[in-house]
Motif scaffolding. Sequence first.
Motif, PDB file in Angstrom:
ATOM      1  N   PRO A  46      57.315  15.167  86.044  1.00  0.00           N
ATOM      2  CA  PRO A  46      57.250  16.134  84.941  1.00  0.00           C
ATOM      3  C   PRO A  46      57.641  15.545  83.584  1.00  0.00           C
ATOM      4  N   SER A  47      57.272  16.259  82.526  1.00  0.00           N
ATOM      5  CA  SER A  47      57.620  15.840  81.162  1.00  0.00           C
ATOM      6  C   SER A  47      57.378  16.989  80.203  1.00  0.00           C
ATOM      7  N   LEU A  48      58.186  17.055  79.153  1.00  0.00           N
ATOM      8  CA  LEU A  48      57.906  17.936  78.015  1.00  0.00           C
ATOM      9  C   LEU A  48      57.646  17.057  76.784  1.00  0.00           C
ATOM     10  N   ILE A 109      51.299   5.806  81.575  1.00  0.00           N
ATOM     11  CA  ILE A 109      51.730   6.171  82.922  1.00  0.00           C
ATOM     12  C   ILE A 109      53.206   6.596  82.930  1.00  0.00           C
ATOM     13  N   ARG A 110      53.511   7.703  83.587  1.00  0.00           N
ATOM     14  CA  ARG A 110      54.917   8.048  83.896  1.00  0.00           C
ATOM     15  C   ARG A 110      55.106   8.009  85.412  1.00  0.00           C
ATOM     16  N   ALA A 111      56.045   7.196  85.852  1.00  0.00           N
ATOM     17  CA  ALA A 111      56.322   7.070  87.296  1.00  0.00           C
ATOM     18  C   ALA A 111      57.804   6.774  87.494  1.00  0.00           C
ATOM     19  N   LEU A 149      59.540   4.072  75.126  1.00  0.00           N
ATOM     20  CA  LEU A 149      59.218   4.947  73.987  1.00  0.00           C
ATOM     21  C   LEU A 149      60.456   5.720  73.537  1.00  0.00           C
ATOM     22  N   GLN A 150      61.321   6.071  74.512  1.00  0.00           N
ATOM     23  CA  GLN A 150      62.575   6.745  74.165  1.00  0.00           C
ATOM     24  C   GLN A 150      63.474   5.803  73.356  1.00  0.00           C
ATOM     25  N   SER A 151      63.570   4.571  73.801  1.00  0.00           N
ATOM     26  CA  SER A 151      64.493   3.633  73.136  1.00  0.00           C
ATOM     27  C   SER A 151      64.012   3.266  71.735  1.00  0.00           C
ATOM     28  N   HIS A 275      71.098  12.344  72.791  1.00  0.00           N
ATOM     29  CA  HIS A 275      70.742  12.524  74.213  1.00  0.00           C
ATOM     30  C   HIS A 275      69.214  12.570  74.254  1.00  0.00           C
ATOM     31  N   CYS A 276      68.625  11.990  75.281  1.00  0.00           N
ATOM     32  CA  CYS A 276      67.158  11.927  75.336  1.00  0.00           C
ATOM     33  C   CYS A 276      66.526  13.267  75.658  1.00  0.00           C
ATOM     34  N   LEU A 277      67.307  14.191  76.242  1.00  0.00           N
ATOM     35  CA  LEU A 277      66.827  15.496  76.709  1.00  0.00           C
ATOM     36  C   LEU A 277      65.811  15.317  77.846  1.00  0.00           C
ATOM     37  N   PRO A 278      65.682  16.234  78.795  1.00  0.00           N
ATOM     38  CA  PRO A 278      66.423  17.494  78.858  1.00  0.00           C
ATOM     39  C   PRO A 278      67.890  17.288  79.203  1.00  0.00           C
ATOM     40  N   VAL A 279      68.729  18.218  78.725  1.00  0.00           N
ATOM     41  CA  VAL A 279      70.163  18.116  78.957  1.00  0.00           C
ATOM     42  C   VAL A 279      70.655  19.372  79.684  1.00  0.00           C
TER      43      VAL A 279
HETATM   44  N1   CP Z   1      63.180  12.339  76.966  1.00  0.00           N
HETATM   45  C1   CP Z   1      62.075  12.556  77.724  1.00  0.00           C
HETATM   46  O1   CP Z   1      61.403  11.593  78.189  1.00  0.00           O
HETATM   47  O2   CP Z   1      61.728  13.855  77.850  1.00  0.00           O
HETATM   48  P1   CP Z   1      60.635  14.394  78.867  1.00  0.00           P
HETATM   49  O3   CP Z   1      61.081  14.031  80.249  1.00  0.00           O
HETATM   50  O4   CP Z   1      60.567  15.877  78.640  1.00  0.00           O
HETATM   51  O5   CP Z   1      59.318  13.727  78.550  1.00  0.00           O
END
Ligand code: CP
Length: 319
Positions: A46-48, A109-111, A149-151, A275-279
């Motif tokens: 999952p991801s937002l 890709i997210r894995a 991408l977060q960093s 914080h990267c979220l979700p928290v």
């Molecule tokens: N920080 C982050 O990657 O958020 P998501 O998991 O919602 O994409």
Amino acid sequence: MKNFISVQDVNNINALVVKALAYKANPFADKTLGTGKRIGLIFLNPSLRTRLSTQVAASNLGLESIVFNVDKEGWAMEFEDGAIMSGHTVEHVKDAAPILGNYFDILCIRAFPSLQNKADDYSEEVMNSFMKYAGVPVVSLESATLHPLQSLTDIITISEHLKEKKQSKPKIVLTWAPHIKPLPQCVPNSTAQWINAWGEADFVITHPEDYELDEQFTKGAIITHNQQEALKDADFVYVKNWSTFNDYGRIYTNDPGWMLTMDKLKLTNSAKVMHCLPVRRNVELSDEVLDSANSIVTQQAANRVWAAQVVLSEILKES
Ligand code: CP
């Protein structure tokens, strides 16, 4: 830039930050760069933020983006070389990745890791398989061990604050926080990898005993189990939970005493809290901190667009 998997794909972090902030000031500066091209966003988890910020970034560059939640809507994918596929997996990455490489100009890709087998997770089998078989550039939307991408976003956000305060060499503290379930080490690994490579901060990591991270990412940081000592004079406090690395994927403690509070923030140089979220509110971070002026989590998440946009643009310019 050919792929974007880790900080090793970046020649000059500060140059990338400058370009990202230029996009923030002028989002449509390269609005035709991706015209006629298409990116595939393939989610095994999952991801937002990652999903939507990358789609917004693609749109700003004139790129078409298509999202595929392969975990929910696709065939169960096999990654093991030579696997006898008589179990639940239906399609091998060797077959799927070249097809995706035909449909898309860039594959994102997210894995996440399994947190069951350290050797498998740390071999980055999923991301490496897509890079091997897709035949097009691959962007990590968070892998088994890293979240680049977060960093990049985090360094963009820190840079904005330093510029505003005309400050250099901040003290950045990465602190472990409690959580109810075992989480990956991707974000803290990646934070450590990027801040160490950036080289423009005094960097301290604090966590309870037995929560050591992989030294390949943390080497160069000061590491302490004394959170209060670590927080002294901090300019930025990055809060994140992670599960154990050595005895892999476990929770040894859930001590609420590690949650960041306003009282602890008094030890800092009125630090900005990240914080990267979700928290999970009032588990990882208290309401009072998240809702205070010290918290920059919304700015951080908003900046995900500019990190994604600069990475996609660098890949488009090279392809
Ligand atoms: N920080 C982050 O990657 O958020 P998501 O998991 O919602 O994409």
